[in-house]
Write an enzyme that holds these catalytic residues in place. Structure first.
Site, PDB file in Angstrom:
ATOM      1  N   GLU A   1      19.493  64.248 108.249  1.00  0.00           N
ATOM      2  CA  GLU A   1      18.831  65.068 109.279  1.00  0.00           C
ATOM      3  C   GLU A   1      19.655  66.291 109.657  1.00  0.00           C
ATOM      4  O   GLU A   1      19.109  67.362 109.926  1.00  0.00           O
ATOM      5  CB  GLU A   1      18.557  64.233 110.543  1.00  0.00           C
ATOM      6  CG  GLU A   1      17.442  63.216 110.413  1.00  0.00           C
ATOM      7  CD  GLU A   1      17.889  61.869 109.855  1.00  0.00           C
ATOM      8  OE1 GLU A   1      18.986  61.798 109.257  1.00  0.00           O
ATOM      9  OE2 GLU A   1      17.144  60.891 110.009  1.00  0.00           O
TER      10      GLU A   1
ATOM     11  N   GLU B   1      16.758  54.574 108.810  1.00  0.00           N
ATOM     12  CA  GLU B   1      16.585  54.041 110.171  1.00  0.00           C
ATOM     13  C   GLU B   1      15.631  52.842 110.158  1.00  0.00           C
ATOM     14  O   GLU B   1      15.808  51.883 110.914  1.00  0.00           O
ATOM     15  CB  GLU B   1      16.076  55.143 111.105  1.00  0.00           C
ATOM     16  CG  GLU B   1      17.152  56.201 111.359  1.00  0.00           C
ATOM     17  CD  GLU B   1      16.657  57.394 112.154  1.00  0.00           C
ATOM     18  OE1 GLU B   1      15.663  58.018 111.714  1.00  0.00           O
ATOM     19  OE2 GLU B   1      17.229  57.680 113.210  1.00  0.00           O
TER      20      GLU B   1
HETATM   21  N1  3HC Z   1       8.961  65.073 104.201  1.00  0.00           N
HETATM   22  C1  3HC Z   1       7.994  65.748 103.567  1.00  0.00           C
HETATM   23  N2  3HC Z   1       8.066  66.088 102.274  1.00  0.00           N
HETATM   24  C2  3HC Z   1       9.177  65.729 101.614  1.00  0.00           C
HETATM   25  C3  3HC Z   1      10.233  65.025 102.219  1.00  0.00           C
HETATM   26  C4  3HC Z   1      10.091  64.680 103.584  1.00  0.00           C
HETATM   27  N3  3HC Z   1      11.035  63.998 104.228  1.00  0.00           N
HETATM   28  N4  3HC Z   1      11.193  64.806 101.307  1.00  0.00           N
HETATM   29  C5  3HC Z   1      10.761  65.347 100.163  1.00  0.00           C
HETATM   30  N5  3HC Z   1       9.546  65.907 100.342  1.00  0.00           N
HETATM   31  C6  3HC Z   1       8.703  66.563  99.330  1.00  0.00           C
HETATM   32  C7  3HC Z   1       9.352  67.816  98.777  1.00  0.00           C
HETATM   33  O1  3HC Z   1       9.041  68.934  99.568  1.00  0.00           O
HETATM   34  C8  3HC Z   1       8.735  67.892  97.412  1.00  0.00           C
HETATM   35  O2  3HC Z   1       7.431  68.401  97.575  1.00  0.00           O
HETATM   36  P1  3HC Z   1       6.765  69.312  96.447  1.00  0.00           P
HETATM   37  O3  3HC Z   1       6.733  68.458  95.222  1.00  0.00           O
HETATM   38  O4  3HC Z   1       5.440  69.655  97.014  1.00  0.00           O
HETATM   39  O5  3HC Z   1       7.671  70.488  96.309  1.00  0.00           O
HETATM   40  C9  3HC Z   1       8.593  66.433  97.000  1.00  0.00           C
HETATM   41  O6  3HC Z   1       8.645  65.694  98.225  1.00  0.00           O
HETATM   42  C10 3HC Z   1       9.701  65.947  96.102  1.00  0.00           C
HETATM   43  O7  3HC Z   1      10.949  66.282  96.682  1.00  0.00           O
HETATM   44  P2  3HC Z   1      12.155  66.847  95.807  1.00  0.00           P
HETATM   45  O8  3HC Z   1      11.672  67.927  94.928  1.00  0.00           O
HETATM   46  O9  3HC Z   1      13.261  67.135  96.740  1.00  0.00           O
HETATM   47  O10 3HC Z   1      12.469  65.568  94.900  1.00  0.00           O
HETATM   48  P3  3HC Z   1      13.855  64.975  94.447  1.00  0.00           P
HETATM   49  O11 3HC Z   1      13.543  63.776  93.665  1.00  0.00           O
HETATM   50  O12 3HC Z   1      14.719  66.043  93.870  1.00  0.00           O
HETATM   51  O13 3HC Z   1      14.592  64.507  95.794  1.00  0.00           O
HETATM   52  C11 3HC Z   1      14.808  63.409  97.910  1.00  0.00           C
HETATM   53  C12 3HC Z   1      14.060  63.480  96.565  1.00  0.00           C
HETATM   54  C13 3HC Z   1      16.283  63.051  97.644  1.00  0.00           C
HETATM   55  C14 3HC Z   1      14.182  62.366  98.740  1.00  0.00           C
HETATM   56  C15 3HC Z   1      14.766  64.797  98.590  1.00  0.00           C
HETATM   57  O14 3HC Z   1      13.424  65.236  98.598  1.00  0.00           O
HETATM   58  C16 3HC Z   1      15.247  64.811 100.010  1.00  0.00           C
HETATM   59  O15 3HC Z   1      16.432  64.865 100.234  1.00  0.00           O
HETATM   60  N6  3HC Z   1      14.302  64.816 100.970  1.00  0.00           N
HETATM   61  C17 3HC Z   1      14.582  65.023 102.359  1.00  0.00           C
HETATM   62  C18 3HC Z   1      15.197  63.835 102.995  1.00  0.00           C
HETATM   63  C19 3HC Z   1      15.429  64.111 104.445  1.00  0.00           C
HETATM   64  O16 3HC Z   1      15.921  65.137 104.857  1.00  0.00           O
HETATM   65  N7  3HC Z   1      15.098  63.105 105.248  1.00  0.00           N
HETATM   66  C20 3HC Z   1      15.251  63.202 106.671  1.00  0.00           C
HETATM   67  C21 3HC Z   1      13.976  63.698 107.268  1.00  0.00           C
HETATM   68  S1  3HC Z   1      14.119  63.949 108.984  1.00  0.00           S
HETATM   69  C22 3HC Z   1      13.989  62.403 109.652  1.00  0.00           C
HETATM   70  O17 3HC Z   1      13.884  61.434 108.950  1.00  0.00           O
HETATM   71  C23 3HC Z   1      13.993  62.361 111.133  1.00  0.00           C
HETATM   72  C24 3HC Z   1      14.145  60.983 111.662  1.00  0.00           C
HETATM   73  O18 3HC Z   1      15.477  60.737 111.953  1.00  0.00           O
HETATM   74  C25 3HC Z   1      13.345  60.790 112.912  1.00  0.00           C
END
Ligand code: 3HC
Ligand code: NAI
Length: 691
Positions: free
Chosen positions: A128, A108
């Protein structure tokens, strides 16, 4: 360089302002990032020396989205949508420079910039929906304006990302940068300035949202009804994209926010956010350090080319790890290899792999009938019949054949891993690797920790699981480990409910409507009622024996609890089975009664939770959320209900305890509450307190 907050700084490269974001591990858009982005852009606007801004991230990725850990807490200004309005309205071009994953709020942010460039390995997604939400900072309004609603819909409503090449093709990004991203982005920014390119505000684009046929939404909804049954967020995503087409930008943005807030407050998103972290916690084992030494697994041996051995083999060769597959007879080996080849051919026929891939993968499998061929493998997984004597004999042989330091694993579903380990002189190298069927499809793997299994062996098992794309959950030794032990509770209650008067169709409907992919009775028909049944010992003691004696084995022969048309898996009522159930129930002294749907849920689910509590008490599982990961990945528990332990907290442990006690009084000790459940209720705590 000016530090704006602890996570954001502004640096000048000639006329280009470089807004660097540095918030490890994934540059989530927490408060210091939002504040830094807002103030950084404002500062760049005021600075006459800056003509364009590049937004770029340090570390492994561009922003991976909002900081999920902040959700559910009081929001702190500036809010992301407001920050992105500042981006949108900035009078100097903003160029988002993406590497890693521009996910959620990250994408975004990029969409609110005026141009987007990326390295070839970058990924773009709005995941999301996987958290039970929808993009809440303009994603549902900007993406359709940029690439059209037809292409935006699947990205928003499934959350699946696209790669940079596709993003370029579809117009999500403007250029792919070869080499250094920062340098490439600066060069791109200079080009924008030199060419006096018009600012491309996505919010102001209209061509892709004009003349959209309304049926695209109806058609997409039909797809969702099949693929996203029970989930609330996908429908909200469609509504928001509809609004992008039907409403002015500002109104659409407001509508998106309303939907976002509703979802955020609901239980589905709470469950899915919880689950996101549960899946990440599961890899953390308290007494296994993150840097525990690992054993290098270059070659794997698998014993038994049956249902499980074949699927397990596929997992390894898919990851490029060669497998030596051992069978007792050439005939069985050929059959097993044939099944694997057929599976790959089907995948290739769907265009999901090439004929060359099939050849390469089959080439990684060496079939043999000689156990001695396992002498140089690093890991052996035994997947022969579920028979203790046979497994013991195999482990004695393996101990003699395999090189020192090789891991010896069993895929047993129920047998005692310690008893198997005791057959060897290296019990510290013996571990359970309990795959789920079909092993090449199911993501769950229970890593069964024996009393003597060494830390490097466990750490390696967890690491190998990740390599073959499984979600590994560490469990201890007990009958059925964690998953099957809990599952047995439901099986027992389903059998009883049917005799007490609930019809198979009623039980199936209630469990299906709860969100499981299929009902438990239909599942029995699918697995095969005759699994574990033998004609010689069958004496009509259970419904299973009665059905098998009548030649009703399930889908495989078109007759089980239901009837099936030839070649079909769709259950049809079987009045003859209803009569058999009635007769058997009467013989066993059951008096048929009407059973409510609520009782079916309570009888099928609460004992699972209770067993989970016992498992935790016995330290068979590390934490409640691990059990939830097992249920979501191994047994089809709907992720929007978090898992049985999360669900228990939601229902209220006091209510569950009270119902268990009532059932115990009415129906017996199968419902005896676990001491841990009683203790938590007494202390006013939840399972979450143990995570
Ligand atoms: N917020 C907080 N912590 C997050 C995070 C996030 N969005 N994304 C990842 N983390 C944390 C994980 O919990 C993990 O923490 P830890 O080491 O303490 O366990 C660390 O970051 C590393 O994450 P992964 O183990 O998942 O690492 P990968 O390299 O395998 O994957 C990634 C990275 C592809 C970015 C994956 O973490 C992911 O898919 N993250 C979530 C992405 C997501 O859902 N984004 C949307 C959020 S909601 C949003 O944006 C709302 C908006 O529209 C207003
Ligand atoms: P299966 O009957 O399909 O396959 C077993 C294979 O092992 C047969 O092909 C047989 O020829 C072979 N075999 C027997 N003795 C052997 C020996 N000495 N050397 C080499 N090969 C030998 O059985 P399935 O279903 O694959 O089960 C295997 C194991 O996996 C069992 O322990 C079972 O409990 C476990 N398991 C099964 C699951 C399932 O859903 N089928 C799920 C999870 C675990």
């Amino acid at each position: 360089m000016t530090a704006i907050t602890e996570a954001v700084s502004l640096e000048k490269e000639g006329e280009i302002g470089m807004l660097w974001i540095d918030n490890p591990p994934v540059n989530a858009l927490g408060y210091p990032v939002r504040k830094g982005m807002q103030d950084g852009i404002t500062m760049a606007m005021k600075d006459n020396g800056i003509k364009a801004v590049v937004v770029i991230c340090k570390g492994r990725t561009f922003c991976a989205g909002a900081d999920i850990r902040e959700f559910g807490k009081p929001p702190k200004e500036p809010h992301l949508p407001d920050v992105l309005t500042t981006f949108d309205q900035c009078t100097k071009p903003i160029i988002a420079a993406v590497h890693g994953t521009a996910f959620g709020g990250g994408l975004e942010t990029a969409l609110s910039s005026h141009f987007r460039v990326a390295v070839a390995s970058a990924q773009f997604g709005l995941p999301e929906v996987k958290l039970g939400l929808l993009p809440g900072a303009g994603g549902t309004q900007r993406l359709p304006r940029l690439i059209g609603p037809e292409k935006a819909l699947p990205m928003i409503a499934t959350g699946n990302p696209i790669g940079a090449a596709q993003a370029l093709k579809e117009g999500v990004i403007d250029e792919i940068i070869d080499g250094d991203l920062a340098k490439g982005a600066v060069a791109f920014a200079k080009k924008v300035l030199a060419e006096k390119r018009p600012m491309r505000k996505v919010s102001a684009l209209t061509d892709k949202i004009s003349g959209v046929k309304p049926e695209i939404f109806a058609n997409y909804r039909k797809e969702l009804n099949k693929s996203a049954r029970g989930f609330e967020a996908p429908e909200a995503c469609v509504k928001a994209v509809e609004a992008a087409v039907g409403k002015p930008f500002a109104e659409g943005l407001k509508y998106e926010r309303e939907l976002f807030t509703q979802l955020m407050m609901g239980s589905q998103s709470a469950a899915q956010r919880y689950y996101f972290f549960a899946e990440r916690e599961v890899a953390k084992i308290p007494d296994i350090p993150a840097d525990a030494p690992l054993i290098d697994i270059k070659k794997v041996g698998i014993i038994g080319a049956g249902t499980m051995g074949g699927g397990i083999t596929m997992n390894f060769v898919n990851a490029g790890i060669p497998v030596t597959l051992v069978e007792v007879k050439q005939e069985f080996l050929d059959r097993g290899l044939g099944v694997i080849k057929k599976n790959y051919d089907i995948t290739a026929s769907k265009g999901k792999m090439t004929a060359d891939d099939v050849t390469k993968r089959m080439g990684l499998i060496k079939g043999t009938t000689q156990m001695e061929d396992l002498k140089d493998v690093d890991l052996v997984i035994e997947a022969v019949f579920e028979n203790m004597d046979l497994k013991k004999e195999i482990f004695r042989k393996l101990d003699a054949i395999c090189k020192p330091g090789a891991i010896l694993a069993t895929n047993t579903s129920y047998l005692n891993v310690d008893e198997i380990a005791a057959q060897t002189k290296r019990p510290e190298y013996v571990v359970g690797l309990h795959f789920f069927s079909p092993a090449n499809v199911m993501r769950l793997l229970e890593v069964v920790r024996g009393a003597k299994t060494a830390i490097p062996v466990l750490a390696t098992a967890m690491a190998v699981a990740k390599k073959i794309k499984k979600i590994a959950v560490m469990v201890g030794v007990c009958f059925g480990f964690a998953g099957n032990r809990m599952f047995a509770q439901r099986k027992r209650e389903v059998d009883k409910l049917i005799l007490e008067g609930a019809s198979p169709a009623q039980v199936d409907k209630v469990i299906y409507d709860f969100g499981f992919p299929m009902g438990p009775v239909a599942l029995l028909d699918l697995i095969g009622i005759d699994l574990g049944w033998s004609k010689d010992n069958s004496k009509g003691r259970t419904m299973q024996e009665v059905l098998c004696e009548a030649g009703r084995f399930g889908i495989k022969n078109g007759k089980g609890y239901y009837n099936y048309a030839e070649g079909s898996r769709a259950p049809k009522p079987a009045p003859e089975v209803d009569a058999m159930i009635k007769e058997f129930a009467a013989k066993k002294g059951f008096k048929p009664r009407a059973i409510s749907d609520e009782e079916i849920i309570q009888r099928c689910i609460y004992p699972i939770i209770n067993e989970g509590a016992k498992i935790l008490e016995e330290k068979i599982a590390v934490r409640p959320s691990d059990l939830d990961v097992i249920w979501v990945n191994g047994y089809g528990w709907p992720v929007y209900r978090g898992g049985p332990m999360f669900y228990a907290d939601l229902v209220g442990l006091d209510k569950i305890l009270a119902v268990m006690k009532k059932f115990q009084a009415d129906l017996g000790d199968d419902f005896k509450p676990a001491p841990l459940l009683e203790k938590l209720v007494k202390e006013g705590k939840k399972f979450a307190s143990l995570n």
